[in-house]
Design an enzyme around this catalytic site. Structure first.
Site, PDB file in Angstrom:
ATOM      1  N   HIS A  57       0.892  -1.091  -0.040  1.00 16.71           N
ATOM      2  CA  HIS A  57      -0.111  -0.088  -0.137  1.00 16.71           C
ATOM      3  C   HIS A  57       0.896   1.321  -0.103  1.00 16.71           C
ATOM      4  O   HIS A  57       1.517   1.432   0.849  1.00 16.71           O
ATOM      5  CB  HIS A  57      -0.689   0.011   0.957  1.00 16.71           C
ATOM      6  CG  HIS A  57      -1.628   1.077   1.641  1.00 16.71           C
ATOM      7  ND1 HIS A  57      -3.393   0.989   1.207  1.00 16.71           N
ATOM      8  CD2 HIS A  57      -1.701   2.509   1.102  1.00 16.71           C
ATOM      9  CE1 HIS A  57      -3.997   2.297   1.153  1.00 16.71           C
ATOM     10  NE2 HIS A  57      -2.772   2.705   1.190  1.00 16.71           N
ATOM     11  N   HIS A  59       1.332   5.156  -1.841  1.00 13.73           N
ATOM     12  CA  HIS A  59       0.961   6.237  -2.661  1.00 13.73           C
ATOM     13  C   HIS A  59       2.263   7.284  -3.459  1.00 13.73           C
ATOM     14  O   HIS A  59       2.900   8.036  -3.698  1.00 13.73           O
ATOM     15  CB  HIS A  59       0.232   7.627  -2.263  1.00 13.73           C
ATOM     16  CG  HIS A  59      -0.878   6.826  -1.712  1.00 13.73           C
ATOM     17  ND1 HIS A  59      -2.409   7.270  -2.329  1.00 13.73           N
ATOM     18  CD2 HIS A  59      -1.249   5.912  -0.358  1.00 13.73           C
ATOM     19  CE1 HIS A  59      -2.916   6.611  -1.707  1.00 13.73           C
ATOM     20  NE2 HIS A  59      -2.731   6.129  -0.431  1.00 13.73           N
ATOM     21  N   GLN A 152      -9.171   9.189  -5.111  1.00 14.95           N
ATOM     22  CA  GLN A 152      -9.423   9.829  -4.125  1.00 14.95           C
ATOM     23  C   GLN A 152     -10.309  10.924  -3.327  1.00 14.95           C
ATOM     24  O   GLN A 152     -10.749  10.561  -2.512  1.00 14.95           O
ATOM     25  CB  GLN A 152      -7.872  10.766  -3.909  1.00 14.95           C
ATOM     26  CG  GLN A 152      -7.417  11.947  -2.785  1.00 14.95           C
ATOM     27  CD  GLN A 152      -7.385  11.518  -1.812  1.00 14.95           C
ATOM     28  OE1 GLN A 152      -5.669  10.995  -1.904  1.00 14.95           O
ATOM     29  NE2 GLN A 152      -8.165  10.805  -0.864  1.00 14.95           N
ATOM     30  N   HIS A 210      -9.312   1.519  -0.138  1.00 16.33           N
ATOM     31  CA  HIS A 210      -9.140   2.511   1.829  1.00 16.33           C
ATOM     32  C   HIS A 210     -10.873   2.433   1.876  1.00 16.33           C
ATOM     33  O   HIS A 210     -11.653   2.492   1.298  1.00 16.33           O
ATOM     34  CB  HIS A 210      -9.044   4.057   1.326  1.00 16.33           C
ATOM     35  CG  HIS A 210      -7.564   3.989   0.742  1.00 16.33           C
ATOM     36  ND1 HIS A 210      -6.469   3.960  -0.728  1.00 16.33           N
ATOM     37  CD2 HIS A 210      -6.368   5.222   0.757  1.00 16.33           C
ATOM     38  CE1 HIS A 210      -5.897   4.049  -0.782  1.00 16.33           C
ATOM     39  NE2 HIS A 210      -5.598   4.633  -0.104  1.00 16.33           N
ATOM     40  N   GLU A 213     -11.198   3.947   7.038  1.00 11.37           N
ATOM     41  CA  GLU A 213     -10.069   5.228   7.719  1.00 11.37           C
ATOM     42  C   GLU A 213     -10.696   5.966   8.650  1.00 11.37           C
ATOM     43  O   GLU A 213     -10.678   7.390   7.925  1.00 11.37           O
ATOM     44  CB  GLU A 213      -8.999   5.337   5.976  1.00 11.37           C
ATOM     45  CG  GLU A 213      -7.832   6.532   6.879  1.00 11.37           C
ATOM     46  CD  GLU A 213      -6.158   6.408   6.072  1.00 11.37           C
ATOM     47  OE1 GLU A 213      -7.674   6.135   4.702  1.00 11.37           O
ATOM     48  OE2 GLU A 213      -5.482   7.255   5.737  1.00 11.37           O
ATOM     49  N   ASP A 309       2.403   3.152   3.091  1.00  9.61           N
ATOM     50  CA  ASP A 309       1.210   4.407   2.837  1.00  9.61           C
ATOM     51  C   ASP A 309       2.334   5.077   1.776  1.00  9.61           C
ATOM     52  O   ASP A 309       1.679   5.869   0.493  1.00  9.61           O
ATOM     53  CB  ASP A 309       0.720   5.082   3.915  1.00  9.61           C
ATOM     54  CG  ASP A 309      -1.097   5.165   3.480  1.00  9.61           C
ATOM     55  OD1 ASP A 309      -0.992   5.187   2.376  1.00  9.61           O
ATOM     56  OD2 ASP A 309      -2.132   5.632   4.602  1.00  9.61           O
TER      57      ASP A 309
HETATM   58 ZN    ZN Z   1      -3.350   5.257   1.031  1.00 13.83          ZN
END
Ligand code: ZN
Length: 429
Positions: A57, A59, A152, A210, A213, A309
């Protein structure tokens, strides 16, 4: 005559004094004192040799963008998302590729050779998608990079969410993402999970969302994700990332939820560095940790793997591409400090993550790809404690990175002259 032999290695499973022989790009033998010779021999001198680290995971489109166009003042997830929204129109493909390649250089030096990255699909220009597909090709000789189409700003909440996600998949993104807790309502979140699982089933793709969260115990999209996974026959191909709301959920509800997740064979991906940094931000005291229920999920037989992450981006100003740093944090936040606990944590950044990503040929067995890392540590427990130097990183039988051991010289009367932190440890029993 083999192409390469690593001699006198300790393996993560506890075997010591093992030789690993390589023919071409594959492991040809793993046994003590192999008699044959090799064109290249490396003496591991009783250090740990492990399969490469795996980050399930990340970005990659946001990495190394810290401070652009400004810093995250509150340190919250929500300010990070809006800050990324400010940066997004300014992104160029060239800068995205350049930052990602720099991160991949760092990853290789850390023995991190498999990465799953979410790619934001919210900007209809899809410059992030173009850039990350280019990066996936460029790093192919040394890193396996999987890409997740990640809405996102919300699949339904953002004006272009649905169309952009589908276009990103058409362009060649590997995995269907989502962010149900960020949709306008719980109901939109539930609907997004169903729609995205349907897309994955239709296209024959995995899912990695996701999911929940948040510290809101009523954020229960993981329940829907598990149910839709079973409904669409996606068992084992679906990952739930973060799942931090589970930290705050009612125990009775969780006693029903975890078996449901096990039935759906959900791959669980907590992100300990980010979760401990971003969760509990609306609490005064006591402050919740926000990490999902790692021990309980592992005990229930779920595949739990940890992600890094973020590194130096709007959400996280730290990070170094070191999955041992991730495991180190997990030990603390999940309070898993026992010997068996630590072995499980090491698995979570290696074999479990490889399972989450569906990697083939991963491992230290005959016939596996000749990919491994030599660490300046004796075993996984010491590796997690020291986050030691990667003495050598081997990919498909070739050394692609090496580092000098970290050794300190002391000038103290009557004390040793050198400290090799990975040598002065005496294993218990
Ligand atoms: Zn993430």
């Amino acid at each position: 005559m083999f192409d390469l032999i690593i001699r006198n290695a300790n393996l993560p499973d506890g075997r010591t004094g093992v030789d690993i022989a390589v023919e071409g790009t594959k492991i040809a033998a793993v046994e003590p004192q192999i008699g044959a010779l090799a064109r290249t021999e490396i003496d591991a001198t009783g250090r740990l040799v492990t399969p490469p680290f795996v980050d399930p995971h990340f970005h990659m489109d946001a990495t190394l963008s810290l401070g652009l166009p400004r810093m995250n003042v509150s340190g919250t997830l929500l300010e990070g998302i809006s800050l990324w929204g400010e940066l997004r129109p300014l992104l160029t493909k060239e800068a995205l590729v350049e930052r990602a390649l720099r991160y991949c250089d760092l990853a290789v030096s850390q023995g991190l050779l498999f990465i799953r990255s979410h790619v934001d699909t919210s900007d209809p220009r899809l410059v992030t998608v173009e850039a990350m597909i280019e990066v996936r090709e460029k790093v192919k000789p040394y890193i396996d990079l999987q890409l997740v189409a990640f809405p996102q700003d919300g699949y339904y909440r953002s004006e272009n969410g649905v169309a952009s996600l589908n276009r990103a998949l058409d362009m060649g993104i590997d995995i269907v993402g989502g962010i149900p807790h960020f949709e306008r309502t719980m109901d939109d979140g539930r609907a997004s999970v169903e729609a995205l699982c349907r897309i994955a089933a239709d296209r024959g793709l995995p899912v990695d969302m996701h999911c929940d969260e948040t510290d809101d115990p009523m954020s229960r999209h993981i329940e829907v994700l598990a149910a839709q996974t079973v409904r669409f026959g996606l068992q084992g191909r679906v990952a739930g990332s973060h799942l931090t709301s589970m930290h705050s959920m009612d125990n009775y509800y969780v006693s029903k939820l975890i078996p449901l997740m096990a039935e759906a064979k959900i791959n669980v991906i907590p992100n300990p560095l980010i979760n401990i940094m971003l969760q509990g931000r609306h609490d005064s005291y006591p402050k919740r940790r926000g990490l999902t229920r790692v021990r309980e999920l592992m005990d229930a037989g779920l595949n739990v793997s940890f992600g890094h992450d973020c590194v130096m981006d709007p959400w996280y100003s730290m990070g170094s591409g070191d999955m041992l740093e991730v495991g180190h944090m997990a030990i603390h936040v999940a309070q898993m400090a026992g010997l068996e606990d630590k072995k499980k944590i090491f698995d979570a950044i290696t074999v479990n993550s490889a399972k989450t990503m569906g990697l083939e040929g991963y491992g230290l067995e005959k016939g596996c790809n000749a990919d491994f890392v030599i660490l300046q540590a004796a075993d996984p427990l010491e590796a997690l404690r020291l986050k030691p130097t990667r003495l050598g990183v081997i990919r498909r039988g070739k050394v692609i990175a090496r580092s000098m051991p970290r050794i300190a010289e002391l000038s103290l009367d009557g004390r040793p002259e050198l400290i090799d932190s990975g040598r002065d440890y005496v294993p218990l029993g």
